[in-house]
Design a protein around this motif. Structure first.
Motif, PDB file in Angstrom:
ATOM      1  N   ASP A 724       0.832  -1.203   0.000  1.00 24.61           N
ATOM      2  CA  ASP A 724       0.000   0.000   0.000  1.00 24.61           C
ATOM      3  C   ASP A 724       0.865   1.252   0.000  1.00 24.61           C
ATOM      4  N   LEU A 725       2.171   1.073  -0.200  1.00 29.48           N
ATOM      5  CA  LEU A 725       3.065   2.229  -0.248  1.00 29.48           C
ATOM      6  C   LEU A 725       2.844   2.971  -1.563  1.00 29.48           C
ATOM      7  N   GLN A 726       3.213   4.256  -1.545  1.00 24.65           N
ATOM      8  CA  GLN A 726       3.019   5.042  -2.764  1.00 24.65           C
ATOM      9  C   GLN A 726       4.238   5.029  -3.670  1.00 24.65           C
ATOM     10  N   THR A 727       5.304   4.362  -3.220  1.00 21.09           N
ATOM     11  CA  THR A 727       6.477   4.234  -4.092  1.00 21.09           C
ATOM     12  C   THR A 727       6.839   2.762  -4.233  1.00 21.09           C
ATOM     13  N   ASP A 728       7.438   2.440  -5.370  1.00 20.80           N
ATOM     14  CA  ASP A 728       7.865   1.060  -5.607  1.00 20.80           C
ATOM     15  C   ASP A 728       9.029   0.708  -4.674  1.00 20.80           C
ATOM     16  N   ILE A 729       9.193  -0.583  -4.435  1.00 19.53           N
ATOM     17  CA  ILE A 729      10.423  -1.053  -3.782  1.00 19.53           C
ATOM     18  C   ILE A 729      11.160  -1.862  -4.852  1.00 19.53           C
ATOM     19  N   SER A 730      12.161  -1.212  -5.444  1.00 20.06           N
ATOM     20  CA  SER A 730      12.814  -1.945  -6.529  1.00 20.06           C
ATOM     21  C   SER A 730      13.924  -2.817  -5.957  1.00 20.06           C
ATOM     22  N   ASN A 731      14.167  -3.916  -6.663  1.00 18.35           N
ATOM     23  CA  ASN A 731      15.246  -4.809  -6.267  1.00 18.35           C
ATOM     24  C   ASN A 731      15.057  -5.372  -4.857  1.00 18.35           C
ATOM     25  N   ALA A 732      13.821  -5.679  -4.536  1.00 21.75           N
ATOM     26  CA  ALA A 732      13.575  -6.273  -3.214  1.00 21.75           C
ATOM     27  C   ALA A 732      13.896  -7.754  -3.252  1.00 21.75           C
ATOM     28  N   THR A 733      14.272  -8.270  -2.113  1.00 21.58           N
ATOM     29  CA  THR A 733      14.494  -9.708  -1.987  1.00 21.58           C
ATOM     30  C   THR A 733      13.333 -10.310  -1.222  1.00 21.58           C
ATOM     31  N   VAL A 734      12.785 -11.366  -1.750  1.00 22.19           N
ATOM     32  CA  VAL A 734      11.722 -12.085  -1.053  1.00 22.19           C
ATOM     33  C   VAL A 734      12.233 -13.484  -0.749  1.00 22.19           C
ATOM     34  N   THR A 735      12.123 -13.870   0.517  1.00 20.60           N
ATOM     35  CA  THR A 735      12.579 -15.215   0.900  1.00 20.60           C
ATOM     36  C   THR A 735      11.377 -16.045   1.312  1.00 20.60           C
ATOM     37  N   LEU A 736      11.504 -17.332   1.115  1.00 20.41           N
ATOM     38  CA  LEU A 736      10.456 -18.267   1.534  1.00 20.41           C
ATOM     39  C   LEU A 736      11.123 -19.429   2.239  1.00 20.41           C
ATOM     40  N   ASP A 737      10.710 -19.706   3.461  1.00 24.02           N
ATOM     41  CA  ASP A 737      11.281 -20.801   4.252  1.00 24.02           C
ATOM     42  C   ASP A 737      10.171 -21.717   4.725  1.00 24.02           C
ATOM     43  N   ALA A 738      10.497 -22.997   4.809  1.00 27.39           N
ATOM     44  CA  ALA A 738       9.591 -23.955   5.432  1.00 27.39           C
ATOM     45  C   ALA A 738      10.246 -24.467   6.702  1.00 27.39           C
ATOM     46  N   LEU A 739       9.506 -24.382   7.792  1.00 31.77           N
ATOM     47  CA  LEU A 739      10.042 -24.858   9.069  1.00 31.77           C
ATOM     48  C   LEU A 739       9.166 -26.008   9.566  1.00 31.77           C
ATOM     49  N   VAL A 740       9.781 -26.849  10.364  1.00 36.96           N
ATOM     50  CA  VAL A 740       9.013 -27.968  10.923  1.00 36.96           C
ATOM     51  C   VAL A 740       9.132 -27.943  12.439  1.00 36.96           C
ATOM     52  N   TRP A 741       8.330 -28.739  13.087  1.00 34.88           N
ATOM     53  CA  TRP A 741       8.227 -28.664  14.553  1.00 34.88           C
ATOM     54  C   TRP A 741       9.483 -29.176  15.248  1.00 34.88           C
ATOM     55  N   ASP A 742      10.232 -30.063  14.598  1.00 36.50           N
ATOM     56  CA  ASP A 742      11.291 -30.765  15.337  1.00 36.50           C
ATOM     57  C   ASP A 742      12.663 -30.602  14.704  1.00 36.50           C
ATOM     58  N   ASN A 743      12.894 -29.429  14.155  1.00 30.89           N
ATOM     59  CA  ASN A 743      14.217 -29.187  13.570  1.00 30.89           C
ATOM     60  C   ASN A 743      14.756 -27.853  14.082  1.00 30.89           C
ATOM     61  N   PHE A 745      15.206 -24.245  14.731  1.00 30.88           N
ATOM     62  CA  PHE A 745      14.709 -23.139  13.903  1.00 30.88           C
ATOM     63  C   PHE A 745      15.290 -23.200  12.492  1.00 30.88           C
ATOM     64  N   ASP A 746      15.860 -24.356  12.152  1.00 35.16           N
ATOM     65  CA  ASP A 746      16.479 -24.478  10.833  1.00 35.16           C
ATOM     66  C   ASP A 746      15.433 -24.853   9.799  1.00 35.16           C
ATOM     67  N   PRO A 747      15.295 -24.032   8.773  1.00 30.84           N
ATOM     68  CA  PRO A 747      14.327 -24.377   7.725  1.00 30.84           C
ATOM     69  C   PRO A 747      14.711 -25.689   7.043  1.00 30.84           C
ATOM     70  N   VAL A 748      13.712 -26.432   6.632  1.00 30.80           N
ATOM     71  CA  VAL A 748      13.989 -27.628   5.842  1.00 30.80           C
ATOM     72  C   VAL A 748      13.955 -27.288   4.356  1.00 30.80           C
ATOM     73  N   TYR A 749      13.570 -26.086   4.058  1.00 33.35           N
ATOM     74  CA  TYR A 749      13.510 -25.644   2.668  1.00 33.35           C
ATOM     75  C   TYR A 749      13.625 -24.127   2.683  1.00 33.35           C
ATOM     76  N   SER A 750      14.428 -23.575   1.769  1.00 31.07           N
ATOM     77  CA  SER A 750      14.564 -22.119   1.661  1.00 31.07           C
ATOM     78  C   SER A 750      14.757 -21.736   0.216  1.00 31.07           C
ATOM     79  N   THR A 751      14.173 -20.626  -0.149  1.00 36.49           N
ATOM     80  CA  THR A 751      14.445 -20.106  -1.482  1.00 36.49           C
ATOM     81  C   THR A 751      14.325 -18.585  -1.427  1.00 36.49           C
ATOM     82  N   ARG A 752      14.861 -17.924  -2.424  1.00 38.56           N
ATOM     83  CA  ARG A 752      14.759 -16.471  -2.459  1.00 38.56           C
ATOM     84  C   ARG A 752      14.773 -15.989  -3.894  1.00 38.56           C
ATOM     85  N   THR A 753      14.306 -14.777  -4.080  1.00 39.49           N
ATOM     86  CA  THR A 753      14.343 -14.204  -5.423  1.00 39.49           C
ATOM     87  C   THR A 753      14.348 -12.677  -5.297  1.00 39.49           C
TER      88      THR A 753
END
Ligand SMILES: *[C@@H]1O[C@H](CO)[C@@H](O)[C@H](O)[C@H]1NC(C)=O
Ligand SMILES: *[C@@H]1O[C@H](CO)[C@@H](O)[C@H](O)[C@H]1NC(C)=O
Ligand SMILES: *[C@@H]1O[C@H](CO)[C@@H](O)[C@H](O)[C@H]1NC(C)=O
Ligand SMILES: *[C@@H]1O[C@H](CO)[C@@H](O)[C@H](O)[C@H]1NC(C)=O
Ligand SMILES: *[C@@H]1O[C@H](CO)[C@@H](O)[C@H](O)[C@H]1NC(C)=O
Length: 899
Positions: A724-743, A745-753
């Motif tokens: 809802d910002l009035q300016t773009d955020i260029s070159n942002a990094t978006v990360t996605l992690d999957a976490l499980v109950w018994d690991n 805080f280490d993600p079992v899957y991570s990706t970014r773009t």
């Protein structure tokens, strides 16, 4: 110019030939019931319930137990209020002695010294009337005979039925509301006869200030006015209401000190009349600082005062505050080449399209005459603090107190303002229409200068009710219902509102299809059509944690699900022995028909049941314990919070996007409801004792200007960044992690773009690597700007089933210290991923009146430690808090001591 201003005000005080006698207070008025069996001193402004409590006829808070039913006789009783007052020589020597009444609740006759003065028929009317001829020097008496509002509504309904050969539905609320019938026949707060979220307390009394104003010259009653933009200028259309004792001309000055404005208006005033004096002040837009909603800029406000010069006397108005901003309601076709795809529906403020983020406001209390300044301030501050920019003042409530609008102006909360008609059809005879016209004229004139008011909507859900056949009345066919509806809202109210206030849009109803409703003559074939206007959406059957459950509307002005208050809140109103969901007191407060089973089913579709309890057998005794109830209450609040997140993020993800059928471009998310009037299972995100429920903390995250929002579709995780910002955020990094109950805080899957996040829109994010197939994962998405700084909060998506009995490890509060007088800081440490951490102040501290909120709460723990700030909002005993005054739990132990 400033010097002149001060001079005028001083002169005004010195020369004033006016005398005011306040008729309020607690030591003059008496009340008595029609049959004389209860009587005592009354307070004005006030209500009969407060008076009866004060004199000890009531010995217990009406909001306890089942007192709403025990006290039914109060609403069914006629009440008489009277007092004496003294007219001294100076007052008696005046030509004009005005009785000014800002509001009577509701139907009754006013007498002075046994002369009839006026009849009140409407809680929202005001009265200014010359009573000089009824007065005598020395002792005088004023008497108000109030008719029972319940009986009055009943008699009016029967009379109308007799004259029109049909009744006007609904007759009565569902029996389990314990409410009163025919609220549509009396012009008072409609929900005072009961609602699904509240009890029936049909108040009676002098609920607004009342005074006598004597003058030889004139009395300035009020200043009003709306601001519109014309070309490069703003125009302030000032209205001044002056009751004049003589026919004379007056020089009126309207001052806006911050802009150095002194506008002179010459007015001819007529004797013994309320004169309306108008003037227009044109100000180049470049000269003013705009008013913005919360999150878009400052809430700049300007004082306006008028002074009427009259025979050498200067009469000063009250000061009002205005703001300069434009409002545009955009309703163009989403696809001009295919109009069947519908129309957009969104608001632009100062040219910026605003996604309305907020909730619905119900009256602050069932007893509106008392002083709720602190409560109102808390609630509106709670809205602003979590990033809301809008509230809907719902049509079953009231035109709010002046201070409510002032707070909304200052906090940048836009008000979607219904007119006060809800969930009913209404009479349309001449008396009713003129009653309503006076109400709307009085109230819109009173409040239209407030920049926070965004839009007027004719009613709540009445168009919907006709089309969805809420009521079948043989003698009142749908065609006639539609005709009457159009007579009231389209033929009577719409032109009146447009005449009174051209500074903001008017809608016939909420929900409605906007201009499409008008093009269809006033009642659309399908007012719930998501391609037009606003919608209200509820669902008792489907999974509320799945976006596919929901419509894709232009604007959602109501949606929600119930949750139960926690035990500490309930215990102040019912006995501990009643703390189970089928107890008589708990069922009493569950007004939604079938509500208990609905919430049980919804909650335990997602959370694990305690062993041995099967709530689908409604009265399985192993569920009917205090322990189960405590756990159920917690889980109902977490269920509600996640449902509000899923639904609201779904709406936000449809910002600036259309599906192939033209649905989308969603621009509002106003969940039902913000506040409560009693302790009961309701849709609120703040309970009656002002505790923020988990949903309120969730709202802080899902209403953030930038969110990373996830959903699972066809077993694939999709990520959107909504800005809802009035300016773009260029070159942002978006990360996605999957976490499980018994690991840990280490993600079992991570990706970014890396992506460019476009302003004012919803941005789908595509990852190179395939997204994980969701299993029993906690999914986390984050956004970083090009300097690697995180934007907004962690986006979290929890699995559809949560094992509430699982062991989520130990949670520890540490490093607790006092930061300022009202703020404490501490850390929360976890051993592994926790789905929902819940921090609270201990019951013993709440018992002493402390109300506290946390900078973050009801959050998923996906890192080992987080820092939280506790903010003390109310602390009447000035307690110093210690770390042991806090409690912390997660799903596995919240509200449970055994099982
Ligand atoms: C609570 O329980 C006590 C003792 O059983 C009883 O006297 C009292 O009336 C109850 N109060 C309410 C509000 O039900
Ligand atoms: C007063 O009379 C009404 C009507 O008869 C009755 O319902 C009510 O309980 C009485 N109240 C008191 C305080 O005696
Ligand atoms: C209402 O209460 C507030 C404090 O919460 C106080 O400042 C204010 O003066 C009160 N207003 C009236 C009219 O008593
Ligand atoms: C329990 O509920 C069931 C169905 O809801 C009903 O048939 C049964 O009579 C109830 N039993 C008791 C003891 O109330
Ligand atoms: C975007 O980030 C990349 C890598 O950090 C950098 O090489 C590039 O110059 C940046 N582009 C802009 C427009 O900032």
């Amino acid at each position: 110019m400033v010097t002149k201003l001060i001079f005028l005000f001083l002169v005004g005080h010195v020369l004033s030939a006016s005398i005011r006698l306040d008729l309020g207070g607690s030591d003059q008025w008496m009340f008595r019931s029609g049959n004389g069996n209860s009587t005592g001193m009354a307070t004005v402004p006030g209500d009969i319930y407060a008076d009866l409590l004060n004199v000890g006829v009531l010995t217990e808070d009406p909001l306890k137990g089942q007192n709403d039913v025990a006290l039914r006789w109060i609403g069914r009783t006629n009440w008489i209020y009277e007092r004496k007052f003294t007219v001294d020589k100076p007052m008696y020597s005046k030509d004009t002695v005005l009785l000014v009444i800002r509001g009577l609740d509701t139907v009754g006759d006013v007498y002075i010294n046994n002369y009839f003065v006026l009849s009140s028929t409407n809680q929202f009317h005001q009265h200014v009337i010359n009573v000089r001829r009824y007065l005598q020097p020395g002792n005088n008496k004023i008497v108000i005979n109030f008719e029972s509002p319940v009986n009055n509504a009943d008699v009016s309904a029967k009379l109308y039925e007799l004259n029109n050969a049909h009744f006007v539905p609904p007759d009565c609320p569902p029996p389990n509301y314990n409410g009163e019938c025919h609220w549509n026949f009396i012009r008072k707060v409609q929900s005072s006869f009961s609602w699904d979220w509240g009890p029936s307390f049909p108040t009676t009394g002098i609920w607004q200030p009342m005074f006598i104003q004597a003058t030889d010259s004139a009395y300035v009653d009020r200043l009003s006015g709306a601001v519109v933009k014309q070309g490069d200028n703003f125009v302030v259309n000032v209205e001044l209401y002056i009751y004049s004792a003589v026919t004379d001309s007056s020089e009126i000055h309207v001052y806006i000190p911050k802009l150095n404005i002194d506008k002179k208006i010459l007015a001819k005033l007529k004797r013994d009349t309320m004169n309306k004096v108008v003037g227009a002040i044109t100000i180049p837009a470049s000269k003013v600082k705009l008013w913005w909603p919360n999150g878009y800029g400052q809430q700049n406000l300007y004082d306006v005062t008028a002074v009427a010069m009259f025979n050498g006397e200067s009469l000063r108005s009250e000061t009002i505050q205005i703001g300069f901003r434009t409002i545009e309601l955009v309703q163009d076709f989403v696809d001009p080449s295919d109009v069947l795809k519908g129309r957009n529906f969104y608001f632009k403020i100062n040219g910026v399209p605003i996604f309305l983020k907020g909730s619905n406001w119900i009256p602050v209390s069932s007893f509106p005459a008392r002083n709720f300044t602190a409560r109102m301030e808390f609630l509106l501050e709670s809205a602003r603090d979590i990033g809301m920019n809008a509230l809907r003042v719902w049509g079953g409530g009231r035109f709010e107190a002046e201070e409510f609008y002032q707070m909304a102006d200052r906090k940048g909360i836009l008000l979607w303002h219904d007119l006060m008609f809800a969930c009913a059809l209404y009479p349309v005879d001449g008396a009713f229409l003129s009653n309503v016209k006076e109400e709307i004229t009085t109230q819109i004139t009173r409040i239209k200068h407030h920049p926070s008011i965004l839009v007027w909507a004719g009613n709540n859900e009445n168009e919907l009710a006709i089309r969805q056949r809420w009521w079948i009345v043989g003698s009142y066919p749908v065609g006639q219902q539609i005709k009457d509806y159009i007579k009231l809202y389209k033929d009577t109210i719409q032109p009146l509102v447009k005449e009174l206030d051209n500074s903001r849009p008017f809608l016939l109803s909420s929900p409605s299809n906007g201009v499409e409703t008008e093009e269809e003559g006033g009642v659309a074939v399908d007012p719930a059509n998501p391609r037009y206007g606003d919608v209200h959406y509820y669902n008792d059957i489907s999974n509320l944690w799945t976006p596919s459950t929901y419509q894709i509307p232009r604007c959602a002005t109501e949606y929600g699900v119930q949750s139960y208050p926690l035990k500490h809140t309930m215990m102040q109103y019912i006995n501990e022995s009643q703390w189970f969901y089928t107890s008589s007191d708990m069922l009493h407060r569950q007004h939604k028909p079938g509500g208990v089973l609905t919430v049980l089913k919804q909650v335990f579709d997602h959370f694990e049941l305690p062993v041995g309890c099967n709530p689908s057998i409604f009265n399985d005794s192993s569920c009917l314990t205090g322990n189960f109830m405590s756990k159920f209450a917690y889980l109902s609040q977490f269920h509600q919070a996640i449902a509000y997140q899923v639904e609201t993020e779904h709406y936000r993800r449809w910002r600036g996007r259309l599906d192939e059928t033209g649905q989308g471009n969603t621009m509002c998310g106003l969940y039902w409801q913000l506040n409560d009037v009693w302790a009961a299972p309701t849709w609120s995100s703040i309970d009656f004792n002002l505790n923020w429920k988990p949903a309120h903390y969730f709202a802080r995250r899902f209403f953030a200007p930038v969110i990373a929002s996830m959903l699972v579709k066809n077993n694939v995780v999709q990520v959107f960044v909504v800005s809802d910002l009035q300016t773009d955020i260029s070159n942002a990094t978006v990360t996605l992690d999957a976490l499980v109950w018994d690991n840990a805080f280490d993600p079992v899957y991570s990706t970014r773009t890396t992506v460019d996040i476009k302003a004012l829109s919803s941005n789908p994010v595509h990852f190179d690597a395939s997204n994980p197939e969701p299993k029993d994962f906690v999914l986390r998405a984050r956004v970083f700007d090009s300097s690697k700084k995180q934007v907004g909060f962690d986006g979290i998506l929890l699995p559809d089933h949560l094992k509430s009995n699982a062991n989520f490890g130990k949670l520890t509060i540490g490093n607790f210290y006092q930061k300022t007088e009202t703020e404490y800081k501490f850390t929360v440490t976890a051993e592994k991923v926790v789905p929902i951490v819940w921090i609270d102040v201990a019951d013993s501290v709440k018992d002493r009146g402390v109300v506290a909120t946390f900078s973050d709460n009801a959050f998923a723990m996906t890192t080992a430690q987080v820092t939280v700030t506790l903010k003390v909002r109310q602390n009447p005993k000035k307690l110093k808090l210690k770390s042991s005054d806090l409690t912390i739990c997660h799903l596995g132990n919240c509200g449970m001591t055994d099982h």
